[in-house]
Design a protein around this motif. Structure first.
Motif, PDB file in Angstrom:
ATOM      1  N   ASP A 174      23.995   9.425  63.192  1.00  0.00           N
ATOM      2  CA  ASP A 174      22.475   9.511  63.124  1.00  0.00           C
ATOM      3  C   ASP A 174      22.001   8.968  64.344  1.00  0.00           C
ATOM      4  N   ASP A 175      20.665   8.442  64.538  1.00  0.00           N
ATOM      5  CA  ASP A 175      20.357   8.046  65.585  1.00  0.00           C
ATOM      6  C   ASP A 175      20.786   6.761  66.203  1.00  0.00           C
ATOM      7  N   ALA A 176      21.152   5.931  65.309  1.00  0.00           N
ATOM      8  CA  ALA A 176      21.822   4.891  65.780  1.00  0.00           C
ATOM      9  C   ALA A 176      23.280   4.647  66.119  1.00  0.00           C
ATOM     10  N   SER A 177      23.935   5.430  65.384  1.00  0.00           N
ATOM     11  CA  SER A 177      25.430   5.680  65.455  1.00  0.00           C
ATOM     12  C   SER A 177      25.661   6.364  66.973  1.00  0.00           C
ATOM     13  N   LEU A 178      24.663   7.497  66.915  1.00  0.00           N
ATOM     14  CA  LEU A 178      24.865   8.442  68.001  1.00  0.00           C
ATOM     15  C   LEU A 178      24.818   7.607  69.436  1.00  0.00           C
ATOM     16  N   ARG A 179      23.657   6.662  69.211  1.00  0.00           N
ATOM     17  CA  ARG A 179      23.385   5.863  70.521  1.00  0.00           C
ATOM     18  C   ARG A 179      24.463   5.072  70.713  1.00  0.00           C
ATOM     19  N   ASP A 180      25.170   4.369  69.831  1.00  0.00           N
ATOM     20  CA  ASP A 180      26.332   3.349  69.959  1.00  0.00           C
ATOM     21  C   ASP A 180      27.467   4.258  70.672  1.00  0.00           C
ATOM     22  N   PHE A 181      27.818   5.281  70.068  1.00  0.00           N
ATOM     23  CA  PHE A 181      28.922   6.280  70.531  1.00  0.00           C
ATOM     24  C   PHE A 181      28.795   6.662  71.890  1.00  0.00           C
ATOM     25  N   LEU A 182      27.501   7.141  72.463  1.00  0.00           N
ATOM     26  CA  LEU A 182      27.474   7.412  73.734  1.00  0.00           C
ATOM     27  C   LEU A 182      27.174   6.072  74.778  1.00  0.00           C
TER      28      LEU A 182
ATOM     29  N   GLY B 115      19.565   4.584  82.570  1.00  0.00           N
ATOM     30  CA  GLY B 115      18.960   3.628  81.748  1.00  0.00           C
ATOM     31  C   GLY B 115      19.754   2.864  80.629  1.00  0.00           C
ATOM     32  N   ARG B 116      18.982   2.234  79.595  1.00  0.00           N
ATOM     33  CA  ARG B 116      19.637   1.429  78.691  1.00  0.00           C
ATOM     34  C   ARG B 116      19.950   2.343  77.425  1.00  0.00           C
ATOM     35  N   PRO B 117      20.638   2.184  76.337  1.00  0.00           N
ATOM     36  CA  PRO B 117      20.593   2.927  75.350  1.00  0.00           C
ATOM     37  C   PRO B 117      19.288   3.046  74.623  1.00  0.00           C
ATOM     38  N   PRO B 118      18.252   1.791  74.496  1.00  0.00           N
ATOM     39  CA  PRO B 118      17.017   1.863  73.784  1.00  0.00           C
ATOM     40  C   PRO B 118      16.203   2.840  74.601  1.00  0.00           C
ATOM     41  N   ASP B 119      16.542   3.195  75.897  1.00  0.00           N
ATOM     42  CA  ASP B 119      15.472   4.052  76.541  1.00  0.00           C
ATOM     43  C   ASP B 119      15.629   5.524  76.313  1.00  0.00           C
ATOM     44  N   TRP B 120      16.806   5.820  75.641  1.00  0.00           N
ATOM     45  CA  TRP B 120      17.131   7.191  75.239  1.00  0.00           C
ATOM     46  C   TRP B 120      16.296   7.704  74.104  1.00  0.00           C
ATOM     47  N   SER B 121      15.828   8.787  74.369  1.00  0.00           N
ATOM     48  CA  SER B 121      15.229   9.552  73.187  1.00  0.00           C
ATOM     49  C   SER B 121      16.193  10.640  72.450  1.00  0.00           C
ATOM     50  N   ILE B 122      16.171  10.461  71.295  1.00  0.00           N
ATOM     51  CA  ILE B 122      17.305  11.366  70.411  1.00  0.00           C
ATOM     52  C   ILE B 122      16.380  12.135  69.131  1.00  0.00           C
ATOM     53  N   ILE B 123      16.709  13.527  69.354  1.00  0.00           N
ATOM     54  CA  ILE B 123      16.094  14.205  68.083  1.00  0.00           C
ATOM     55  C   ILE B 123      17.340  15.222  67.932  1.00  0.00           C
TER      56      ILE B 123
END
Lengths: 420, 420
Positions: free
Chosen positions: A13-21, A33-41
């Motif tokens: 999901d959004d959170a786990s994908l962010r952590d993975f990348l 940038g930093r993970p919080p800067d990424w947009s995920i859809i």
């Protein structure tokens, strides 16, 4: 999720994908940038997977993850996760021959069954573009180029038997998706399967007529036998217009999870069938200002472009890069051999066209009477407009199967569609 | 031994074989007595392996061990040891379908690449028996029964696609021996290979003529392509009369180390070709008291026996045990389908006969112009007697390849041989 999955697997999901990348420095740098800067859809609109698009300040990525069931059918149709393994294996296997013709492959996480690759932008699905009445002048030739290069290089003409054996040994295990093809393409559409559907009641008669046509059924079954036995090259396995992303100037083949070592004509026939279905469906997308006749003609004109490009490139590669164990060059060192050898190669490629006609027939019928339908027809909302076009396609497909000798060149296909 | 071999491997000799068997209680019991009581002889007269026969007070065994080179060529032709793995994999795979038609398999020692199996006694090699002028009334039918059962059960008619994929994945790795076949059967005999030999100078002209025949070469190459691509069933891969042991009443197929998932007609053609070569060679074994004409006729009569048994048994199994994904029964549930389906099955088996004719042609030429020759001809000591018979065989083989439509039934083969 109620289905059992291997340890280490979780649907992202959004959170786990962010952590993975975030944990993969190369990919993190690519996004910037930093993970919080990424947009995920999440945009998966296919049948089988989650697809995420990730945008960062400096770049973007696409992540495709297997789900443990057929998404389009729900958890009632479980499906092993390992198709992601085969998809990335295919991308790796064809990478040397497909530069710029597939999305770039970056990373595979085996426990998550997740593939990280290039995000294509502003590409759209070729099928969608064609339905919208657009033209992509280079698309058919690019797909043909891709098919010629990737199948030649993995055939017994372009690969040693040891190289091809390695592919066979790996991809023979892609049985989950090979079974889907065997069932939903070759078996179900002319059998009494609860998975079948069609535009009803308009096509009830046609469906019954086809299911009662024993000659048609044994012909389809024979193509199914050949699908399972003719290990000619590593094929994409699902090379329709929905597996191609395009811009006006760029074309990429994707979604090779059905890949295995099989008949080259299956890929060629799939692409031809989907061009033909789109051309026939154009009338259903007509508007007061555009009868779509010009678009239909243009789409149809891509059938010869596709075949001529594929066949000429395949033959050129065979001429330049023969290094396999079939038709080994060592047998043909006499000056007098050249012309006869060239004739045999041409005859082989002609047989691929005949194969493509057969598989095109099978792949068309399944889109009209089977489980998975085409947006080309499905987006024609009015069944009274849709059904006659589907019926035309299905009857042409039956002619492909029962009168194959009427189709010796792509122009014969064009003429047959125009005569409908 | 100078070739590098894996840790744990050593070529067995009398002492080490005795120790090896002494450490296996089941096999030790089968032999009976104590290890010093066992007699051991090495009898490998094939091309690739050590073969030991072990006799104890209560029973006997046969041990076959891979050597790391082609025995007939010496250490200059290295060959991986893993062919023993594929041989025992084949015995295991076909065991459910071949009771009494192969030697019993007892044990495989993977580090030694050693197979322990039943010692057949008083069996002799079928080829030897036929050369000596004997008859084995049940042999051709038994080999046909074996071929029908083992190939049907491992085809897409008798196995699920998952079961067949497992076989493909395993046996695709048998590349060392597949390469030998690709080279010595399909490539070398009509190329300029230093491994070729023939009865010289008598056949120098014929060899040159064949090598200059471009049409013949592309035909052989096309059969080679099909050999590498048509993954129809698990085949034996070397099913000639030298791979069969017989008594008057018992027949066993052995030496399946060339096994892989390939074209069924390759096995069928190999056996037919070797019967035909033996029949033609009989005149070379004539003695003042026996012109061998009756034996030649009898051997030739086994061609129709072999084919008719194979084809009728294959079709009967298809009728009784269809459970695969090709021609799936679910497609043919209408009463009207039965006759059409039966016709399609018959057509498939007819194509196997056509395939067998092609492969028989290839397999004959390689025995006369290639590396490995047949005792049927080799034991005719006088080249002046041998060469004309070899030439007859080679010319018939060329007719198989260039005029295949002249051979629609086994009786056409019989008639062609008699007309030579």
């Amino acid at each position: 999720m109620t289905l059992a999955t291997p340890a280490g697997y979780r649907a992202l999901d959004d959170a786990s994908l962010r952590d993975f990348l975030a944990g993969l420095p190369d990919l993190r740098d690519r996004l910037g940038g930093r993970p919080p800067d990424w947009s995920i859809i999440e945009v998966g609109d296919g049948n089988l997977n989650l697809v995420f698009l990730i945008d960062g300040p400096e770049g973007s990525l696409c992540v495709k993850q297997s789900l443990p069931y057929v998404r389009a059918a729900g958890e009632s149709w479980p499906l092993p996760l390992d198709r992601a393994f085969f998809e990335q294996s295919y991308y790796r296997a064809v990478a040397p021959y497909s530069e710029g013709l597939t999305p770039r492959f970056f990373y595979y996480q085996p426990e998550l069954y997740a593939i990280v690759m290039e995000r294509l932008s502003p590409h759209i699905i070729l099928r969608r573009g064609l339905i919208e009445g657009r033209r992509y002048p280079g698309a058919a030739a690019a797909v043909a180029e891709f098919a010629a290069r990737s199948t030649f290089a993995t055939s017994d003409f372009g690969a040693t038997l040891e190289e091809k054996a390695e592919l066979m040994s790996t991809f023979a295990r892609n049985t989950s998706l090979i079974r889907i093809t065997a069932e939903v393409v070759f078996t179900d559409p002319l059998a009494n399967s609860p998975r079948n559907r069609w535009t009803s009641p308009a096509l009830d008669g046609l469906a019954a007529e086809f299911r009662a046509d024993s000659a048609l059924k044994v012909t389809v079954a024979e193509w199914g036998r050949r699908f399972l036995t003719e290990a000619q090259a590593l094929i994409h396995g699902d090379l329709h217009t929905g597996s191609v992303m395009v811009t006006e100037t760029d074309t990429r083949v994707m979604d090779p999870e059905f890949a295995f070592v099989g008949p080259i004509g299956f890929d060629i026939g799939a692409f031809i069938a989907n061009l033909v279905m789109n051309a026939i469906a154009q009338a259903g997308h007509a508007t007061p200002g555009d009868d779509r006749k010009a678009e239909a003609d243009w789409v149809l004109s891509q059938v010869p472009v596709f075949w001529d490009t594929f066949s000429s490139r395949f033959l050129a590669l065979w001429d330049e890069k023969a290094r396999g164990d079939a038709y080994p060059p060592a047998m043909f060192s006499n000056p007098g051999d050249a012309a006869v050898l060239a004739g045999a190669r041409k005859a082989f490629v002609d047989r691929l066209f005949a194969d493509a006609i057969g598989y095109a027939g099978v792949k068309t019928i399944r889109r009209i009477l089977g489980f998975a339908h085409n947006a080309d027809f499905e987006l024609i909302a009015d069944p009274a407009r849709r059904a006659p076009l589907e019926a035309k396609s299905a009857r042409l497909a039956r002619t492909f199967l029962l009168e194959p000798h009427s189709f010796r060149t792509p122009d014969d296909i064009v003429a047959a569609v125009k005569a409908l």
